[in-house]
Scaffold this motif. Structure first.
Motif, mmCIF file in Angstrom:
data_model
loop_
_atom_site.group_PDB
_atom_site.id
_atom_site.type_symbol
_atom_site.label_atom_id
_atom_site.label_comp_id
_atom_site.label_asym_id
_atom_site.label_seq_id
_atom_site.Cartn_x
_atom_site.Cartn_y
_atom_site.Cartn_z
ATOM 1 N N PRO A 1 2.535 1.395 0.759
ATOM 2 C CA PRO A 1 2.241 2.886 0.730
ATOM 3 C C PRO A 1 0.945 2.773 1.782
ATOM 4 O O PRO A 1 0.136 2.035 1.697
ATOM 5 N N MET A 2 0.912 3.765 2.466
ATOM 6 C CA MET A 2 -0.535 3.867 3.195
ATOM 7 C C MET A 2 -0.727 5.353 3.636
ATOM 8 O O MET A 2 0.052 5.947 3.841
ATOM 9 N N SER A 3 -2.060 5.698 3.328
ATOM 10 C CA SER A 3 -2.641 7.017 3.679
ATOM 11 C C SER A 3 -3.429 6.935 4.939
ATOM 12 O O SER A 3 -3.927 8.146 5.220
ATOM 13 N N GLN B 1 0.209 -4.311 10.189
ATOM 14 C CA GLN B 1 1.420 -4.188 9.145
ATOM 15 C C GLN B 1 2.449 -3.250 9.483
ATOM 16 O O GLN B 1 3.496 -3.492 9.182
ATOM 17 N N ARG C 1 -4.640 -9.494 -7.662
ATOM 18 C CA ARG C 1 -4.456 -8.312 -8.156
ATOM 19 C C ARG C 1 -5.509 -7.530 -8.556
ATOM 20 O O ARG C 1 -6.449 -8.231 -9.486
ATOM 21 N N ASN D 1 -4.186 -0.594 9.854
ATOM 22 C CA ASN D 1 -2.743 -0.352 9.326
ATOM 23 C C ASN D 1 -1.834 -0.741 10.476
ATOM 24 O O ASN D 1 -0.424 -0.816 10.418
ATOM 25 N N ARG E 1 -6.258 -3.189 -13.588
ATOM 26 C CA ARG E 1 -6.076 -1.803 -13.886
ATOM 27 C C ARG E 1 -6.808 -1.266 -15.102
ATOM 28 O O ARG E 1 -7.165 -2.023 -15.934
ATOM 29 N N ALA F 1 5.229 -6.869 -9.075
ATOM 30 C CA ALA F 1 5.452 -6.076 -7.693
ATOM 31 C C ALA F 1 3.971 -5.869 -7.201
ATOM 32 O O ALA F 1 3.141 -5.633 -8.151
ATOM 33 N N ARG F 2 3.795 -6.419 -5.988
ATOM 34 C CA ARG F 2 2.509 -6.025 -5.302
ATOM 35 C C ARG F 2 2.873 -5.120 -4.072
ATOM 36 O O ARG F 2 3.846 -5.414 -3.325
ATOM 37 N N THR F 3 1.635 -4.648 -3.568
ATOM 38 C CA THR F 3 1.910 -3.965 -2.136
ATOM 39 C C THR F 3 1.640 -4.981 -1.323
ATOM 40 O O THR F 3 1.024 -5.736 -1.370
ATOM 41 N N ARG G 1 11.955 -1.536 -4.261
ATOM 42 C CA ARG G 1 11.569 -2.565 -4.951
ATOM 43 C C ARG G 1 12.842 -3.054 -6.045
ATOM 44 O O ARG G 1 13.266 -3.991 -5.974
ATOM 45 N N HIS H 1 1.075 -6.150 2.620
ATOM 46 C CA HIS H 1 0.575 -5.952 3.656
ATOM 47 C C HIS H 1 0.843 -6.722 5.218
ATOM 48 O O HIS H 1 0.397 -6.705 6.319
HETATM 49 C C1 LIG Z 1 -0.984 6.815 -1.437
HETATM 50 C C2 LIG Z 1 -1.446 4.999 -1.069
HETATM 51 C C3 LIG Z 1 -2.206 4.923 0.080
HETATM 52 C C4 LIG Z 1 -2.492 3.862 0.470
HETATM 53 N N1 LIG Z 1 -3.054 3.867 1.563
HETATM 54 C C5 LIG Z 1 -3.147 2.276 2.221
HETATM 55 C C6 LIG Z 1 -3.719 2.237 3.580
HETATM 56 O O1 LIG Z 1 -3.883 2.963 4.342
HETATM 57 N N2 LIG Z 1 -3.806 0.963 3.991
HETATM 58 C C7 LIG Z 1 -3.775 -0.341 3.299
HETATM 59 O O2 LIG Z 1 -3.664 -1.467 3.578
HETATM 60 N N3 LIG Z 1 -3.394 -0.108 1.998
HETATM 61 C C8 LIG Z 1 -3.136 1.329 1.351
HETATM 62 N N4 LIG Z 1 -2.834 1.446 0.083
HETATM 63 C C9 LIG Z 1 -2.459 0.166 -0.836
HETATM 64 C C10 LIG Z 1 -3.339 -0.092 -2.016
HETATM 65 O O3 LIG Z 1 -4.585 -0.200 -1.708
HETATM 66 C C11 LIG Z 1 -2.832 -0.833 -3.082
HETATM 67 O O4 LIG Z 1 -1.184 -0.106 -3.230
HETATM 68 C C12 LIG Z 1 -3.580 -0.913 -4.357
HETATM 69 O O5 LIG Z 1 -4.566 -1.606 -3.927
HETATM 70 C C13 LIG Z 1 -2.744 -1.760 -5.444
HETATM 71 O O6 LIG Z 1 -2.364 -3.081 -5.123
HETATM 72 P P1 LIG Z 1 -1.279 -4.078 -5.670
HETATM 73 O O7 LIG Z 1 0.093 -2.985 -5.985
HETATM 74 O O8 LIG Z 1 -0.914 -5.140 -4.905
HETATM 75 O O9 LIG Z 1 -1.586 -4.081 -6.917
HETATM 76 C C14 LIG Z 1 -2.508 2.594 -0.243
HETATM 77 C C15 LIG Z 1 -1.707 2.729 -1.548
HETATM 78 C C16 LIG Z 1 -1.070 3.982 -1.871
HETATM 79 C C17 LIG Z 1 -0.336 4.192 -3.157
#
Ligand SMILES: Cc1cc2nc3c(=O)[nH]c(=O)nc-3n(C[C@H](O)[C@H](O)[C@H](O)COP(=O)(O)O)c2cc1C
Length: 197
Positions: free
Chosen positions: A146-148, A78, A184, A75, A187, A18-20, A138, A22
């Motif tokens: 996720p985004m902060s 996305q 990726r 952000n 970790r 699983a990847r984040t 997922r 965007h």
């Molecule tokens: C709490 C949280 C806040 C994050 N905020 C942002 C954000 O504002 N913008 C963004 O593009 N990615 C954001 N991310 C994405 C992270 O950079 C990403 O989940 C991390 O690098 C792991 O990537 P992967 O799941 O592809 O391995 C956030 C992730 C988390 C968990």
């Protein structure tokens, strides 16, 4: 009941592969997805079963427009593309529901007389609840981002003007448009972050 370990396919989908996300495909989510997400995520544990998280499931163009004015520039695209953005927030007065949610013990006074503890507890547990929601997504075959990066004061004014609910973080949900744009990230290893005592 003893629990069976999930198979590799499930573990890959939830964690290893699983990847984040965007970027998202424009397709709407299947009917009932919002309810199915909630139905799974609600079972994750919280302190005293207090469930302080409150959610806004933003899907409409009007809701998205209000949200876009609060997110950081990186952000915007996305968040605009995702068919669903969840605002994970928390109720500062979550403890008023404790007599119903945890009748075994009268925990509400712990929080009613300690605003700092109440907010810490609401933040900690709503963060967990957001993570349960992300993993539920997922498990249902969706990608999550996720985004902060957003202006919390502005977002709270736009979505929670009564002041009792505060935003924690956002999660874009949908089907990722493309394979992840970045490789990726490494970790930290077990040895780097775990001490076994
Ligand atoms: C709490 C949280 C806040 C994050 N905020 C942002 C954000 O504002 N913008 C963004 O593009 N990615 C954001 N991310 C994405 C992270 O950079 C990403 O989940 C991390 O690098 C792991 O990537 P992967 O799941 O592809 O391995 C956030 C992730 C988390 C968990």
């Amino acid at each position: 009941m003893s629990l069976a370990e999930l198979d590799d396919h499930a573990l890959d989908q939830l964690f290893r592969q699983a990847r984040t996300a965007h970027a998202f495909r424009p397709d709407p989510l299947p009917q009932g997805t919002l309810q199915r997400l909630f139905e799974l995520a609600q079972w994750g544990p919280t302190a005293f079963n207090a469930q302080p998280a409150r959610y806004v499931f933003v899907t409409s163009p009007a809701g998205k427009a209000r949200l876009l004015s609060c997110v950081s520039p990186g952000n915007v695209a996305q968040t605009e593309a995702a068919p669903l953005t969840v605002i994970v927030a928390y109720d500062l007065q979550f403890f008023e529901a404790l007599p119903t949610l945890f009748p075994a013990y009268d925990a509400a006074p712990l929080y009613r007389h300690n605003a700092v503890l109440a907010e810490q507890t609401a933040q900690r547990n709503s963060t967990l609840q957001g993570a349960y929601l992300l993993l539920a997504a997922r498990a249902l075959g969706l990608d999550a981002g996720p985004m902060s990066g957003f202006d919390a004061a502005r977002l709270d004014q736009a979505f929670f003007p009564e002041g009792k609910v505060k935003s924690n973080f956002l999660i874009n949900l949908g089907v990722a448009q493309q394979a992840a744009a970045f490789p990726r990230g490494v970790r930290l290893s077990f040895e780097q972050v775990v001490r076994v005592e």
